[in-house]
Design an enzyme around this catalytic site. Structure first.
Site, short mmCIF file in Angstrom:
data_model
loop_
_atom_site.label_atom_id
_atom_site.label_comp_id
_atom_site.label_asym_id
_atom_site.label_seq_id
_atom_site.Cartn_x
_atom_site.Cartn_y
_atom_site.Cartn_z
N ASP A 36 1.00 -1.09 0.04
CA ASP A 36 0.05 -0.01 -0.02
C ASP A 36 0.98 1.22 0.15
O ASP A 36 0.31 2.34 0.12
CB ASP A 36 -0.77 0.03 1.25
CG ASP A 36 -2.19 -0.98 1.16
OD1 ASP A 36 -2.47 -1.05 -0.37
OD2 ASP A 36 -2.53 -0.96 2.05
N ASP A 281 -11.08 24.54 -43.10
CA ASP A 281 -10.28 23.72 -42.70
C ASP A 281 -10.88 22.92 -41.52
O ASP A 281 -10.83 21.62 -41.44
CB ASP A 281 -9.11 24.25 -41.74
CG ASP A 281 -8.08 23.20 -41.28
OD1 ASP A 281 -7.48 22.50 -41.97
OD2 ASP A 281 -7.79 23.48 -40.09
N GLY A 416 -3.77 11.55 -37.54
CA GLY A 416 -3.99 10.19 -37.65
C GLY A 416 -4.39 9.71 -39.04
O GLY A 416 -4.13 8.47 -39.31
N LEU A 417 -4.91 10.41 -39.69
CA LEU A 417 -5.56 10.05 -41.16
C LEU A 417 -4.37 10.03 -42.06
O LEU A 417 -4.18 9.24 -42.74
CB LEU A 417 -6.47 11.04 -41.80
CG LEU A 417 -6.84 10.99 -43.11
CD1 LEU A 417 -7.81 9.55 -43.31
CD2 LEU A 417 -7.84 12.11 -43.50
#
Length: 520
Positions: A36, A281, A416-417
């Site tokens: 812990d 855009d 990402g594209l």
């Protein structure tokens, strides 16, 4: 109690230490096994503490399991009181101390007469309660313990309930909300639990209004202050245009202040937010894209609102807060195609894979899942990685937080594209000069397939139907030529005389699997 190797919410111990560890002159004695002590590591790593975190472990080992652990706990509390000299010592239960049926309240009553510090035992169930429930209960407990009647401040003032260490961008959010309130002419009387002392808790009643910034915890403390001292409160997590404007208006109504000019100033046509949301855009990059959202209640609801406001379709939105299912359904009803509650990360991972979204907004676990399936992802909720504890100001709430999130969403979808397309179809040959690049762009434009009524298929040539042509035109120019050539090669090898959408998707799957095999 749940046995798992991944949990979205922390334990009751995590919740208690988030509250106590965020306060000043408060020390926590953790009565549990050696493991812990992870709390100290979390504070040192994620919050970059330059001092030793205010937690001391009263270790339950084999000897304590056999003979009892009361003597060890008493010795630890006395040592903490002498060495650290805190105003309050929190003796927190753990699953192990609960199994041993240790009466921590009896220990606190006995030792309380011998220590200078006030001893408090959180009224939580270490087995049943999870992080946010424990935070809510313990925060309410200490407010009830120390809050006293005080005269109101001359200027309209508020208490900010919620900001704490280890929260998702919560300290940045606190600064943004402070700045917003200052612009409106509203003073901040106190913030709890972050930076709060016993004096802060005693002076909570000087404020005219309590603002609970997160729905997961803090509302019970606000209810207590309303019932006992008559202080009104609002619960709001201002993410996005609509929720932020509602938040500002709610404060203006209670403070009797005009806020319309402030809202107009931030949403003016010449402002950053309006220019972005109405730009070509933004419309081309975001409008109609498919997103999925998962996280805690507050951030999942807020991000769903924000995505809908910028034209992104939310295929599904979920939360791991099972106790808030009805409220979650009501808050998002109509904004997402599907709304659900789930705390199984594997189920969420499979859901992401099957949905095939343009962008994923989730926790650190969804970031792992999105990376596995090659989807762009933004972390918008705890649990989070150290990357989401930045040193630079990075709010999520308010107008500044909205601007930052819009920028992050836009860039993540675009990059990402690009990466996805390059992985699928590869890059053009290196060494191409500027002249060659320009010539290829012209060639690609001239080689674009026409609509079927204007195109005839000769020997060795392929005809593109209207839907396939439209899909090709939507591919960015820098990979359009490669996409066209690879698709046509794929079609010829398999004997197709016409390129349709089905052929494009089949070619996409083929080259993507080929790329993945190459990486392995």
């Amino acid at each position: 109690m749940k046995l798992a190797y991944w949990m979205y919410e922390g334990t009751a111990l995590s919740g208690i230490t988030r509250v106590a560890g965020s306060m000043q002159k408060v020390h926590t004695v953790i009565h549990g096994p050696q493991g812990d002590g992870y709390v100290n590591v979390m504070y040192s790593m994620l919050e970059r503490f330059h001092t030793i975190p205010p937690f001391t472990l009263s270790t339950i080992g084999r000897r304590e399991m056999a003979q009892g652990s009361r003597a060890r706990l008493v010795e630890t509390v006395r040592r903490v009181d002498a060495q650290h000299q805190p105003d309050v010592i929190v003796i927190t239960p753990t699953c192990s101390s609960t199994l041993l049926q240790e009466d921590l309240l009896a220990v606190a009553r006995t030792l309380g007469k011998q220590t200078k510090a006030k001893l408090i035992v959180p009224n939580v169930n270490a087995f049943r309660d999870l992080e946010h429930r424990a935070m809510d209960d313990f925060l309410t407990q200490i407010v009830a313990e120390f809050a006293t009647e005080q005269p109101k401040t001359e200027q309209f003032s508020v208490n900010l309930i919620g900001p704490s260490y280890l929260g998702f961008h919560q300290l940045h959010d606190m600064q943004e909300i402070r700045s917003m309130l200052e612009s409106l002419g509203v003073a901040v009387n106190a913030v709890i639990p972050y930076g709060a002392s016993i004096k802060t808790l005693q002076e909570l009643t000087k404020a005219h209004l309590n603002i609970c910034l997160y729905h997961e915890y803090g509302q019970s403390a606000c209810e207590l202050l309303k019932e006992k001292f008559g202080i009104d409160y609002i619960v709001a997590t201002p993410i996005g245009i609509r929720l932020t404007s509602q938040f500002v208006k709610a404060i203006g109504e209670r403070a009797g202040l005009p806020v319309e000019s402030y809202i107009r100033q931030n949403l003016a046509p010449s402002g950053t937010i309006a220019r972005f949301t109405k730009s070509v855009d933004s419309l081309s990059a975001l409008f109609g894209k498919r997103a999925v959202v998962f996280g805690d209640y507050s951030h999942a609801v807020g991000m769903t609102h924000l995505l809908r406001e910028i034209g992104v379709r939310v295929v599904w939105a979920g939360t791991y807060m099972k106790t808030m299912e009805k409220a979650f359904q009501a808050s998002i009803g109509g904004l997402a195609d599907e709304v659900f509650v789930c705390d199984d990360f594997q189920e969420i991972s499979h859901k992401i894979r099957d949905t095939h979204p343009d962008i994923v907004l989730g926790t650190q676990m969804e970031r792992h899942s999105a990376a596995r399936f090659n989807f762009p992802c933004i972390v918008i909720s705890s649990p989070a990685h150290i990357l989401n504890f930045p040193l630079f100001p990075a709010p999520v709430l308010g107008y500044q937080g909205m601007t930052r999130m819009l920028d992050t969403i836009n860039s993540t979808i675009k990059l990402g594209l690009e990466e996805h397309l390059v992985n699928m179809f590869g890059e053009d040959s290196p060494g191409m000069g500027e002249e060659d690049t320009a010539q290829e762009q012209v060639a690609v434009t001239s080689d674009m397939p026409k609509a079927p009524d204007k195109t005839t298929a000769g020997e060795g040539e392929l005809k593109w139907d209207a839907e396939a042509t439209k899909a090709l035109k939507q591919v960015p120019f820098f990979v359009r030529g490669k996409v066209q050539r690879n698709t046509e090669n794929y079609a010829r090898e398999r004997g197709y005389s016409e390129v349709t959408l089905e052929v494009i998707y089949a070619a996409k799957a083929y080259f993507e699997s080929k790329s993945n095999q190459g990486e392995r």
